[in-house]
Design a protein around this motif. Structure first.
Motif, short mmCIF file in Angstrom:
data_model
loop_
_atom_site.label_atom_id
_atom_site.label_comp_id
_atom_site.label_asym_id
_atom_site.label_seq_id
_atom_site.Cartn_x
_atom_site.Cartn_y
_atom_site.Cartn_z
N VAL A 86 -65.57 -19.58 28.27
CA VAL A 86 -65.77 -19.91 26.86
C VAL A 86 -65.12 -21.24 26.50
CG1 VAL A 86 -65.22 -19.21 24.49
CG2 VAL A 86 -66.02 -17.50 26.14
N LEU A 87 -65.90 -22.08 25.83
CA LEU A 87 -65.41 -23.34 25.27
C LEU A 87 -65.34 -23.16 23.75
CD1 LEU A 87 -66.79 -26.90 26.13
CD2 LEU A 87 -66.56 -26.16 23.76
N LEU A 88 -64.17 -23.48 23.18
CA LEU A 88 -63.98 -23.35 21.73
C LEU A 88 -63.96 -24.73 21.10
CD1 LEU A 88 -60.88 -20.93 21.78
CD2 LEU A 88 -63.29 -20.26 21.50
N GLU A 89 -64.77 -24.93 20.04
CA GLU A 89 -64.62 -26.17 19.26
C GLU A 89 -63.23 -26.15 18.61
OE1 GLU A 89 -64.91 -28.96 18.03
OE2 GLU A 89 -66.82 -29.71 18.70
N LYS A 90 -62.81 -27.28 18.11
CA LYS A 90 -61.53 -27.32 17.39
C LYS A 90 -61.78 -26.96 15.92
CE LYS A 90 -61.31 -30.12 14.59
NZ LYS A 90 -62.05 -30.66 13.38
N PRO A 91 -60.83 -26.50 15.16
CA PRO A 91 -59.58 -25.88 15.62
C PRO A 91 -59.93 -24.58 16.34
CG PRO A 91 -59.64 -26.17 13.19
CD PRO A 91 -61.01 -26.42 13.70
N PRO A 92 -59.16 -24.19 17.37
CA PRO A 92 -59.62 -23.11 18.26
C PRO A 92 -59.73 -21.74 17.60
CG PRO A 92 -57.37 -23.76 18.78
CD PRO A 92 -57.89 -24.78 17.80
N GLY A 93 -59.06 -21.55 16.45
CA GLY A 93 -59.16 -20.28 15.75
C GLY A 93 -58.58 -20.42 14.36
N ALA A 94 -58.61 -19.32 13.62
CA ALA A 94 -58.09 -19.36 12.26
C ALA A 94 -56.58 -19.10 12.23
CB ALA A 94 -58.81 -18.34 11.39
N THR A 95 -56.03 -18.51 13.31
CA THR A 95 -54.57 -18.31 13.39
C THR A 95 -54.09 -18.64 14.81
OG1 THR A 95 -54.61 -16.01 14.16
CG2 THR A 95 -54.76 -16.35 11.78
N VAL A 96 -52.80 -18.93 14.90
CA VAL A 96 -52.19 -19.19 16.21
C VAL A 96 -52.27 -17.92 17.06
CG1 VAL A 96 -50.07 -19.83 17.41
CG2 VAL A 96 -50.61 -20.90 15.20
N GLY A 97 -51.96 -16.78 16.42
CA GLY A 97 -51.91 -15.52 17.17
C GLY A 97 -53.23 -15.15 17.82
N GLU A 98 -54.34 -15.38 17.10
CA GLU A 98 -55.61 -14.98 17.70
C GLU A 98 -55.97 -15.87 18.89
OE1 GLU A 98 -58.32 -15.11 14.34
OE2 GLU A 98 -59.13 -17.04 15.00
N VAL A 99 -55.57 -17.12 18.84
CA VAL A 99 -55.87 -18.02 19.97
C VAL A 99 -55.04 -17.62 21.18
CG1 VAL A 99 -55.95 -20.41 20.77
CG2 VAL A 99 -56.50 -19.88 18.39
N GLU A 100 -53.78 -17.26 20.93
CA GLU A 100 -52.94 -16.79 22.04
C GLU A 100 -53.50 -15.49 22.62
OE1 GLU A 100 -48.72 -18.93 20.88
OE2 GLU A 100 -49.05 -16.89 20.20
N ALA A 101 -54.02 -14.63 21.75
CA ALA A 101 -54.62 -13.37 22.23
C ALA A 101 -55.85 -13.68 23.10
CB ALA A 101 -55.01 -12.48 21.05
N LEU A 102 -56.64 -14.66 22.67
CA LEU A 102 -57.83 -15.03 23.46
C LEU A 102 -57.44 -15.56 24.85
CD1 LEU A 102 -60.17 -16.87 20.91
CD2 LEU A 102 -60.42 -14.56 21.85
N ALA A 103 -56.36 -16.34 24.88
CA ALA A 103 -55.92 -16.89 26.16
C ALA A 103 -55.53 -15.74 27.10
CB ALA A 103 -54.73 -17.84 25.95
N GLU A 104 -54.85 -14.74 26.54
CA GLU A 104 -54.45 -13.59 27.36
C GLU A 104 -55.69 -12.79 27.81
OE1 GLU A 104 -51.99 -12.62 28.91
OE2 GLU A 104 -52.43 -10.50 29.28
N LEU A 105 -56.64 -12.62 26.91
CA LEU A 105 -57.86 -11.88 27.24
C LEU A 105 -58.64 -12.60 28.36
CD1 LEU A 105 -59.41 -9.32 26.27
CD2 LEU A 105 -60.84 -10.86 24.91
N ALA A 106 -58.68 -13.92 28.27
CA ALA A 106 -59.39 -14.70 29.30
C ALA A 106 -58.69 -14.51 30.65
CB ALA A 106 -59.43 -16.18 28.92
N ARG A 107 -57.35 -14.52 30.61
CA ARG A 107 -56.60 -14.32 31.85
C ARG A 107 -56.91 -12.94 32.45
NH1 ARG A 107 -52.61 -12.04 33.89
NH2 ARG A 107 -52.06 -10.91 31.99
N GLN A 108 -56.89 -11.92 31.59
CA GLN A 108 -57.16 -10.56 32.07
C GLN A 108 -58.56 -10.43 32.66
OE1 GLN A 108 -56.51 -7.96 28.73
NE2 GLN A 108 -54.30 -8.35 28.67
N ASN A 109 -59.51 -11.18 32.10
CA ASN A 109 -60.90 -11.05 32.54
C ASN A 109 -61.29 -12.07 33.61
OD1 ASN A 109 -62.69 -8.99 30.77
ND2 ASN A 109 -60.95 -9.76 29.59
#
Ligand code: NAP
Length: 307
Positions: A86-109
């Motif tokens: 997944v490529l995210l346009e900027k800004p990567p999300g509406a909150t810092v927390g959700e972007v960090e969660a996505l990074a973790e989800l990408a790692r898990q998958n």
């Protein structure tokens, strides 16, 4: 390298202006599908819903999400869970927390997540970073002034919660800043919010660095006439000015040789390299500065904004 099929979701201004042309020029990617409720792209499969695309086109391993930041998280989760890069346009999300969660989800998958900052690919940004290396920074001044009617005509989402207001362009300056100077943090902010809107039209932001310098930034969406996207960095060896959003660089007034303007071509090259290496690139530093500005920001009501 084999060509990788990719889908673009959110066929709006940036998808049409930059993503589709860059993918068309790319030797690494081939556009296979578009996902948009209203927009379509000729010559590829079109879907109005991301889940329908994910089910129907398991042969497409990559997705570029060009929707506004607020709806992006749910789409990214669905795409990552379906095993797509997944490529995210900027800004990567509406909150810092959700972007960090996505990074973790990408790692898990085991997929690549690339939170893009297109301004970091502007031609003078890397030369500026190299020039600054080893020099002592004394002060930084950012002036990011543009006309919202010209660059965001009819975009209602940008004024809603999660839409960023003038931080939508301002975060581009912060993405350059955080790429070329030591870490900074927010100390003060004034957010000018039109009486009839939720997000700021003007921002004055003060930052500091442990390295001993201060940063003053002004973002303004009410600039008619010439537009200004400039970062001035005073150092012990002269004043570096990055102009036109990182496209041009000068030192003490001497213009330095610039490269070609190809931000989004650079983004797709980097995305291909990340996928190839099995890595992600998710830097939330610019987003954290915006979040902190909202935390400490003093809100001031200003005149209503009408299109
Ligand atoms: P835009 O013209 O409004 O396009 C966004 C597209 O996303 C819309 O056409 C819409 O297509 C889709 N979408 C899906 N869910 C949506 C929702 N809840 N609300 C609104 N649209 C929704 O916006 P844009 O200027 O392309 O900006 C998109 C992202 O790119 C933003 O994060 C922005 O910061 C970034 N960006 C923009 C520029 C620029 O010059 N405009 C430059 C660099 C980066 P459908 O209705 O067809 O689904």
């Amino acid at each position: 390298m084999n060509t990788m099929k990719i889908a673009v979701a959110g066929i709006g201004k940036i998808a049409r202006d930059q993503h589709l042309p860059s993918i068309a020029r790319s030797s690494a990617f081939e556009l296979a599908a578009a996902v948009s409720r209203h927009g379509t792209v000729e010559g590829v499969d079109n879907f109005t819903d991301l889940d329908a695309f994910l089910k129907a086109r398991e042969d497409v391993p990559a997705v570029a999400l060009c929707v506004p930041p607020a709806p992006r998280y749910a789409m990214a989760v669905a795409a990552i869970r379906a095993g797509r890069h997944v490529l995210l346009e900027k800004p990567p999300g509406a909150t810092v927390g959700e972007v960090e969660a996505l990074a973790e989800l990408a790692r898990q998958n085991g997929v690549t997540l690339f939170a893009t900052w297109h301004s970091r690919f502007a031609p003078a940004v890397e030369p500026a970073r190299r020039w600054l290396a080893g020099k002592t920074i004394r002060h930084v001044e950012i002036v990011w002034k543009e006309d919202v009617r010209r660059w965001h005509p009819g975009q209602a989402w940008i004024w809603e919660a999660g839409g960023f207001g003038v931080f939508d362009p301002g975060i581009n300056a912060l993405s350059i800043l955080t790429a070329i100077v030591p870490p900074v943090f927010v100390t003060r902010a004034t957010l000018e919010v039109p009486e009839n809107r939720r997000m700021p039209i003007g921002v004055a932001l003060s930052m500091e660095s442990l390295a001993g310098f201060a940063v003053e930034a002004v973002f303004d969406w009410r600039q008619e006439g010439p537009q200004t996207w400039e970062i001035r960095i005073d150092t012990d060896a002269g004043a570096l000015v990055l102009a036109d959003g990182g496209s041009r660089m000068s030192v003490d007034g001497d213009e330095r040789q610039g490269g070609l303007e190809a931000e989004y071509d650079g983004i797709y090259q980097h995305f291909a390299a990340l996928v190839e290496k099995g890595e992600s690139d998710v830097d939330v530093a610019p987003l954290k500065l915006v979040a902190d500005a909202f935390l400490v920001g003093r809100q001031v009501d200003v005149a209503p904004f009408h299109e």
